[in-house]
Enzyme design. Structure first.
Site, short mmCIF file in Angstrom:
data_model
loop_
_atom_site.label_atom_id
_atom_site.label_comp_id
_atom_site.label_asym_id
_atom_site.label_seq_id
_atom_site.Cartn_x
_atom_site.Cartn_y
_atom_site.Cartn_z
N ASP A 1 0.83 -1.20 0.00
CA ASP A 1 0.00 0.00 0.00
C ASP A 1 0.86 1.26 0.00
OD1 ASP A 1 -2.83 1.14 0.47
OD2 ASP A 1 -1.62 2.12 2.02
N GLU B 1 0.33 -1.22 -5.06
CA GLU B 1 -0.83 -0.32 -5.00
C GLU B 1 -0.34 1.05 -5.41
OE1 GLU B 1 -3.62 2.60 -3.49
OE2 GLU B 1 -1.71 2.27 -2.50
#
Length: 638
Positions: A278, A320
């Site tokens: 992330d 991501e």
């Protein structure tokens, strides 16, 4: 072993000095021969030479803790390295608590996932978050504990093993850019420990932060203005890109790299098959830039991937990175990093272009935008999706819009108006998220079904409009499933779930309307998914069928590139995929009326038979044309 000692040298063992059994040393040394150079190159680009030996120690520790079952999984995947690229890979993304309550609840719902054809399960943030606001779980307070309400870390490992036994791989989120202000490292930094203060960006005054702010964007301007936060206990400013309680990690410190590598191997040893990295685009900072997508990000990713492949080769990495096409492909590897970075990246552009074409009934922008993507390594796989847990940001490039004679600014405004339902011909029920009055940017929240017309049709009790809305959902996912890579279903889409307005009744959710499309799974609805009388059963049946057909088609292997073209009508787009086992052409009509398509556009793409594998029928040709139904999807294959 120093960076000057290359893996090509077989006279020195890379892992002989860590007290491992001889068999383990042999295994790791063989893998070092394969991935050691990638690790050394990645580390050497950003860290001092001694970091290599320190990384080897972390690898040895992680491998020693790996179970016999997971080591066997490693060997199986080394023999089939393209396991995640297979057409049978179908993803499903959900919050554990919203989907099944607990890890044990997920185990009980495995039959449902298998019924849907799911072979890849992404459970949204489940590591222990900070108390209070936590960005939906992305403010992690402890990488080695799970949320208490979901179960223990041992429960997570048990669930992963059960998923594996049922042919389902597990993806977990790993936040790289920041930790919660309640993390142990932050607590030790506040306590004055210099080692841990060096894990963050801490400034005694505003001089350096103000210099950075000149070129830094604001991610959440409405509730997190600026990129630095004053901390009273530290008596200093801390870099906080996303929220005041999410402290950015200092990745220029090799200790941070080694800490996160150890975390990666720890999660792999709990049974994670894929880690979604992330906010990876933000991890490197440089004055005078926007501190996103810098070259050091890719060097670090290469080093993390190589180290993970040595210790736990069953694990893959998903980036991501929600960035433009020219930047996105670098997360899959370009140039010296080709084939050495993340195995998967989100195809955000495909998602945006699907929504754009539905609103405009025009696929020319889609073709222009998707045709700009450079080639990606054949070892890579796109993660394709129609919706996710996040809002939809209108990543429409001005140059792409100009190529089809449009204004990028005006089109982005149109899309926002359309999907919040303000445009006269809109069928949508969405909500604006993080509207920026200065730029006119308005991102959109809403479930797939509500954005594509189901909610409005149900409100009006309009069965014709409802049929059309379900066709839109089916078509959207027919495109997602046909593009290649790993199609990702977001929980609830397979049942046509509409917006959940009860989020406003939950204090910690009320200020974030993205919870509009993060409902609780209505199992009373899901259990009736085969009765063929409800919206849920109709949508489930269609998406289930897409998965069954997809799994039989070699041409949808992720290594095959998709060529996107608009042949005659602006509302019809073609996905062309050429494969030795048989070519594939997807035909998709964004028009609410049937459209003619001349067969020459299909014969010229290598088809020798106009056979729709979704219906199992050959197409009828009339006057040299086929008829593509309103919001129709055809999968044509030899």
């Amino acid at each position: 072993m120093s960076a000057s000692q290359t893996p090509a040298s077989r006279t020195v063992s890379a892992f002989g000095g860590f007290g491992l059994p001889a068999n383990d040393v042999q295994v790791l040394d063989r893998r070092w021969q394969r991935w050691g150079e990638d690790l050394i190159a990645g580390l050497s680009a950003v860290y001092p030479p001694e970091t290599v030996a320190r990384a080897q120690q972390v690898i040895a520790h992680g491998f020693a803790a790996r179970s016999a079952t997971l080591r066997e999984r490693d060997e199986q995947r080394l023999l089939r390295p393209d396991w995640y690229q297979q057409p049978s890979m179908i993803g499903y993304a959900a919050y554990t608590d919203r989907f099944a309550g607990t890890f044990k609840g997920v185990q009980r719902r495995i039959p449902y996932l298998k019924d849907l054809g799911v072979t890849y399960l992404h459970l949204m943030p489940l590591l222990k978050p900070r108390q209070g606001p936590n960005d939906g779980g992305y403010a992690v307070a402890d990488y080695r504990q799970t949320r208490a309400d979901l179960g223990t870390i041992e429960d997570l490992a048990t669930m992963a093993a059960d998923l594996h036994d049922n042919g389902i791989s597990l993806t977990l989120d790993l936040v790289l850019n920041h930790v919660a202000d309640q993390h142990e490292w932050a607590a030790k930094a506040r306590a004055g420990e210099k080692k841990y203060q060096d894990y963050f960006y801490i400034y005694s005054d505003r001089t350096t932060p103000d210099q950075y702010e000149k070129t830094l964007p604001e991610i959440f301007p409405a509730f997190a203005p600026g990129n630095f936060t004053w901390d009273d206990e530290l008596n200093a400013w801390v870099w906080t890109t996303f929220n005041s309680w999410q402290w950015d990690l200092n990745w220029s410190n090799p200790d941070v790299f080694l800490e996160l590598l150890d975390v990666i191997l720890y999660l792999a040893n709990q049974g994670a098959d894929c880690l979604r990295l992330d906010a990876i685009a933000f991890i490197w900072k440089r004055l005078g830039t926007d501190c996103q997508n810098l070259p050091e990000v890719h060097a670090i990713t290469q080093a993390l991937r190589a180290a993970a492949h040595i210790a736990a080769p069953a694990l893959i990495i998903k980036a991501e990175a929600i960035v433009g096409p020219s930047q996105l492909v670098h997360y899959l590897g370009q140039g010296e990093h080709a084939g050495k970075l993340s195995e998967i990246a989100y195809h955000n552009s495909l998602m945006v272009q699907i929504w754009s074409a539905f609103a405009s009934q025009d696929a020319r922008l889609m073709a222009a935008a998707l045709s700009r993507f450079p080639a990606v390594p054949t070892s890579a796989a796109w993660g394709t999706y129609a919706r996710c847990h996040d809002d939809i940001g209108w990543a429409i490039d001005d140059a792409d819009a100009s190529a089809v004679g449009w204004s990028g600014h005006d089109h982005r405004r149109f899309l926002s108006d359309f999907y919040i339902g303000d445009f006269p011909q809109s069928f949508s029920r969405g909500a604006a998220f993080q509207a920026n009055e200065a730029t006119g940017d308005r991102r959109i929240s809403g479930s797939c079904a509500s954005l594509l017309g189901v909610e409005r049709a149900l409100e009006r009790r309009d069965n014709v409009a409802l049929d059309v809305a379900i066709r839109r959902i089916t078509m959207a996912y027919a495109m997602v499933y046909a593009f290649g890579g790993i199609p990702l279903l977001y929980m609830g889409d397979e049942l046509g779930l509409t917006n959940d307005y009860t989020f406003e009744q939950v204090p910690e959710h009320a200020e974030d309307n993205r919870w509009l499309h993060r409902p609780q799974m209505p199992w009373e609805v899901a259990e009736k998914r085969h009765d063929n009388t409800s919206v849920a059963s109709r949508v489930f049946t269609e998406i289930q069928h897409l998965g069954k057909v997809r799994a039989t088609m070699p041409s949808l292997h992720a290594a095959v590139a998709t060529k996107v073209d608009v042949p005659d009508h602006a509302s019809i787009v073609l996905f062309e995929r050429r494969h030795a086992a048989g070519n594939f052409v997807g035909v998709f009509n964004f028009n609410p009326h049937p459209q003619r398509l001349h067969v020459d556009h299909l014969w010229s793409r290598g088809l020798n038979r106009l056979h729709d594998v979704l219906t199992g029928r050959d197409l009828t040709i009339v006057g040299g044309n086929i008829i593509v139904p309103a919001y129709g999807a055809l999968w044509l294959s030899n």
